[in-house]
Scaffold this motif. Structure first.
Motif, short mmCIF file in Angstrom:
data_model
loop_
_atom_site.label_atom_id
_atom_site.label_comp_id
_atom_site.label_asym_id
_atom_site.label_seq_id
_atom_site.Cartn_x
_atom_site.Cartn_y
_atom_site.Cartn_z
N ASP A 266 89.20 101.31 145.89
CA ASP A 266 89.63 102.52 145.18
C ASP A 266 90.66 102.11 144.13
O ASP A 266 91.63 101.40 144.45
CB ASP A 266 90.23 103.53 146.15
N ILE A 267 90.47 102.56 142.91
CA ILE A 267 91.39 102.20 141.83
C ILE A 267 91.89 103.46 141.13
O ILE A 267 91.30 104.54 141.24
CB ILE A 267 90.73 101.28 140.79
N THR A 268 92.99 103.30 140.41
CA THR A 268 93.52 104.33 139.54
C THR A 268 93.28 103.93 138.10
O THR A 268 93.61 102.81 137.69
CB THR A 268 95.03 104.52 139.77
N VAL A 269 92.68 104.81 137.35
CA VAL A 269 92.55 104.63 135.89
C VAL A 269 93.67 105.43 135.25
O VAL A 269 93.81 106.64 135.51
CB VAL A 269 91.18 105.10 135.38
N ASP A 270 94.49 104.77 134.46
CA ASP A 270 95.68 105.40 133.88
C ASP A 270 95.84 104.87 132.46
O ASP A 270 96.20 103.70 132.27
CB ASP A 270 96.90 105.08 134.73
N VAL A 271 95.53 105.69 131.47
CA VAL A 271 95.61 105.24 130.08
C VAL A 271 96.36 106.26 129.24
O VAL A 271 96.42 107.45 129.55
CB VAL A 271 94.21 105.00 129.47
N ARG A 272 96.96 105.76 128.18
CA ARG A 272 97.62 106.59 127.18
C ARG A 272 96.75 106.64 125.93
O ARG A 272 96.31 105.60 125.43
CB ARG A 272 98.99 106.03 126.82
N ILE A 273 96.50 107.83 125.43
CA ILE A 273 95.70 108.01 124.21
C ILE A 273 96.62 108.58 123.14
O ILE A 273 97.04 109.74 123.22
CB ILE A 273 94.50 108.94 124.46
#
Length: 286
Positions: A266-273
């Motif tokens: 299980d992973i977390t996707v965390d991005v800034r746009i």
């Protein structure tokens, strides 16, 4: 409608390139052949830092498999929405993906374009393996091997520029964007792939989220966070994710072995746009 981008510039002297059959040529006679796969190499040897710069063939294959699994599709959708916002039917809009990899995000952008809007799209990457893979999958675009440090693009010829998990060179981006043209810049957030990083590194450094500071020549229109959980369901998928990132080379041997032993994660996707607009009164453009 999707069309190839035409406003290329000679990487040697900056003059306009014109296409003549299977060759791009400038007025000084510099010529660049279009390979059978459908791309041109506009990265002169003097601009290379190594014999074969950028991602390897293995990294590109891993990235293609991983992206086609759909884990990052929400990122692609958000990027396309930001890029297409405020583009109206009429004159074609030039769009560059600077660091396009195997072309996934440009293909998603093309698929999201509404009827009546014409996009002239260009994908550029320093890896010839990436551009070859991209050109095989999308024949309507222009694909070139090149560097963000010296974009082979004529000044003020682009309306949109994508830079996802890449190496932004904002002075060059300002040069090639029209006044009011926009950058969609996607960067990893502090929790991006945290679960994988906790496995492959002995310890994680604190990485507090900082406010985005717009570079010279640009105004920040918006800054959004996209965060969601995802499940990797096989050893192969975990291996592909690790292979397509710089973490492959930064991780310890023990960390890579721990990741290789996992059957799922299980992973977390965390991005800034960040959405940036090129200032009309940028003094660097005067």
């Amino acid at each position: 409608m999707i069309q190839p981008f035409q406003a290329l510039a000679c990487p040697l002297d900056g003059a306009a390139l014109q296409r003549h059959g299977a060759t791009w040529r400038c007025a000084a006679g510099h010529s660049f052949d279009i390979a059978s796969q459908g791309y041109a190499n506009l990265l002169p040897v003097q601009y290379k830092r190594s014999k074969d710069p950028g991602d390897s063939k293995e990294m590109i294959a891993a990235r293609r498999r991983y992206l086609e699994s759909g884990v990052y599709q929400p990122i692609a959708a958000a990027t396309a929405r930001a890029a297409l916002a405020d583009l109206a039917p009429g004159a074609p809009a030039g769009c560059l993906d600077a660091g396009c990899g195997e072309g996934y995000y440009l293909r998603e952008l093309a698929a999201a374009a509404p009827p009546g809007l014409t996009l002239e799209i260009l994908g550029l990457d320093i890896s010839k393996w990436a551009v070859q893979a991209a050109a095989r999958q999308e024949k309507r675009a222009t694909w070139v091997v090149g560097t963000n440090a010296r974009l082979p693009v004529r000044p003020a010829s682009l309306d949109r520029l994508l830079c996802l998990f890449g190496f932004p060179v904002h002075a060059e981006f300002a040069r090639v964007l029209r006044p009011g043209g926009r950058i969609v810049q996607v960067d990893a957030g502090p929790d991006h792939l945290r679960e994988l990083r906790e496995i492959i590194y002995p310890r994680l450094k604190d990485d507090p989220r900082r406010a985005f500071a717009p570079p010279a020549g640009f105004a920040l229109l918006s800054e959004d966070t996209l965060r969601y959980p995802a499940r990797l369901t096989s050893r192969a998928q975990i291996a592909d994710l690790l292979t397509m990132t710089p973490h492959l080379y930064r991780a310890t041997a023990e960390g890579r072995a721990r990741a290789a032993a996992l059957d799922g994660l299980d992973i977390t996707v965390d991005v800034r746009i960040a959405l940036l607009a090129r200032s009309a009164d940028d003094p660097a453009r005067a």
